[in-house]
Design a protein around this motif. Structure first.
Motif, PDB file in Angstrom:
ATOM      1  N   ARG A 335      11.953  13.938 -23.768  1.00  0.00           N
ATOM      2  CA  ARG A 335      10.633  13.323 -23.555  1.00  0.00           C
ATOM      3  C   ARG A 335       9.515  14.322 -23.858  1.00  0.00           C
ATOM      4  NH1 ARG A 335      11.847  11.390 -19.044  1.00  0.00           N
ATOM      5  NH2 ARG A 335      12.260   9.228 -19.602  1.00  0.00           N
ATOM      6  N   VAL A 338       9.147  14.849 -27.649  1.00  0.00           N
ATOM      7  CA  VAL A 338       8.474  13.714 -28.285  1.00  0.00           C
ATOM      8  C   VAL A 338       6.986  13.742 -27.991  1.00  0.00           C
ATOM      9  CG1 VAL A 338       8.256  11.199 -28.247  1.00  0.00           C
ATOM     10  CG2 VAL A 338      10.528  12.243 -28.331  1.00  0.00           C
ATOM     11  N   ALA A 339       6.631  13.980 -26.729  1.00  0.00           N
ATOM     12  CA  ALA A 339       5.217  13.948 -26.324  1.00  0.00           C
ATOM     13  C   ALA A 339       4.403  15.019 -27.037  1.00  0.00           C
ATOM     14  CB  ALA A 339       5.108  14.127 -24.813  1.00  0.00           C
ATOM     15  N   SER A 341       4.881  16.227 -30.029  1.00  0.00           N
ATOM     16  CA  SER A 341       5.161  16.222 -31.468  1.00  0.00           C
ATOM     17  C   SER A 341       4.051  15.549 -32.260  1.00  0.00           C
ATOM     18  CB  SER A 341       6.476  15.488 -31.728  1.00  0.00           C
ATOM     19  OG  SER A 341       6.299  14.077 -31.572  1.00  0.00           O
ATOM     20  N   ARG A 348       6.489   7.471 -30.791  1.00  0.00           N
ATOM     21  CA  ARG A 348       6.580   8.229 -29.549  1.00  0.00           C
ATOM     22  C   ARG A 348       6.709   7.284 -28.350  1.00  0.00           C
ATOM     23  NH1 ARG A 348       1.503  11.900 -29.506  1.00  0.00           N
ATOM     24  NH2 ARG A 348       0.980  11.050 -31.547  1.00  0.00           N
TER      25      ARG A 348
END
Length: 363
Positions: A335, A338-339, A341, A348
């Motif tokens: 998580r 992803v956050a 990126s 996302r």
């Protein structure tokens, strides 16, 4: 707001089912003139491919949709075609999954999956009805399952090749990565199970990565990135995220394999213990005080009482809580990646939903 709407997902999964149904129908039709058992093997294989969560197609779609790459050749939302390379690739990944779990059930001596007889179970029942004793019926059922798994494995590659996508060489490389890692993980699972020499947590986690995370999470996300034309660095990020999600998923699977409800999982909650499967639960438990007093039960955990005693120890020793914590940590690592990126905002958001679904589940 995510790009992946419920209607888009439904259309995509319906198209995947059309591809799979067509494959099984063609295979069945090709048995015309052969003994009935040959066609019935295709029926059993088709049955085993139904009822799953369709994790791999959902992951692939989330990436393709996240990059705005809807149905190939359309820009008007006309819907997903069974000929679309993304759809066909997703179907191929489902066939690969069917092949691997069919062989995995043979290795684990399982005759039920998703609450119904698997290929081995169907043919075991036929053999028993024909008068074979239990041992012989088991062998005949497992032999049929090996054959069926081989068919599905070959077909998965054939489906990918049929896309004729310009990214085909890369997609085939990903198929190889999926098969090779799953084979390595399966072998390690066999090597480390069935005895009391429980490996370290690091080895158990490596096995989970190889056996499950790469082919079920990493490869579908990467395949979606390849088909969507995502930048190389974002594809590599999705690779790492997929491996973390997949490892978390496998840890939850191990918990459900001991503490889940059989009516929900469709699998026994005693099998992992009676087979002395070296999960992270067991790896942690054997290193806790009091383990020597319950260890003898593991080698003879045939009774419900023995299993319940072992299950109680996994709770009291902190093994269950430890694995729950590890699953959450892997999910949080995915998580956070992803956050932080540069992935598309919609992707996302979709990945956040998928991460939650991987760990917050009962089946």
């Amino acid at each position: 707001m995510t790009v992946l709407t419920e209607s888009s997902e439904t259309q995509f999964l319906d198209a995947v089912d059309v591809v799979l149904t067509g494959f099984f129908a063609r295979g069945r039709a090709g048995t015309s003139g052969l003994p009935a058992t040959v066609g019935q093997l295709w029926d059993a294989l088709a049955s085993s491919a139904t009822g799953g969560k369709r994790i791999r197609p959902r992951l692939l779609l989330s990436v393709v949709d996240g990059y705005g790459g809807g149905p190939a050749g359309t820009s008007d939302g006309a819907g997903w075609s069974p000929e679309d390379p993304a759809v066909v690739t997703a179907a191929a990944l489902e066939l690969l999954h069917t092949a691997l779990v069919t062989h995995d059930d043979v290795i684990d001596h399982d005759f039920v999956r998703r609450g119904k007889p698997n290929v081995a179970g169907i043919y075991r029942r036929r053999a028993a009805a024909d008068g074979f004793d239990a041992a012989a019926a088991n062998e005949r059922g497992q032999a049929a399952a090996i054959i069926a798994g081989d068919v599905a494995l070959a077909a998965a590659y054939r489906l990918v090749a049929s896309t004729r996508a310009r990214q085909l060489p890369v997609l085939l490389d990903l198929m190889d990565a999926a098969v090779h890692s799953a084979a390595a993980g399966e072998l390690l699972d066999v090597e480390y199970s069935g005895h009391l020499r429980v490996p370290s947590a690091e080895v158990v986690l490596q096995t989970a990565l190889l056996k499950t995370a790469i082919y079920s999470f990493d490869v579908p996300l990467q395949a979606g990135a390849v088909l969507a034309g995502a930048p190389a660095e974002e594809r590599q990020l999705l690779c790492r995220v997929g491996q973390d999600i997949g490892t978390a998923y496998q840890l939850v699977d191990d918990l459900l394999g001991v503490f889940g409800h059989e009516s929900a999982t469709g699998k026994t909650t005693t099998g992992d213990l009676t087979a002395i499967k070296h999960t992270l639960l067991l790896s942690h438990a054997v290193r806790q005080p009091g383990w020597p007093s319950v260890a003898p039960l593991l080698t003879g955990a045939g009774s419900r009482t023995d299993v319940e005693t072992l299950r109680d120890f996994l709770v009291a020793s902190g093994a269950r809580a430890y694995v729950q914590t590890m699953a959450r940590e892997y999910a949080e690592r995915a998580r956070d990646a992803v956050a932080g990126s540069s992935l598309p905002v919609a992707l996302r958001a979709d990945l956040g939903v998928l991460i939650d679904a991987a760990v917050d589940r009962v089946r």
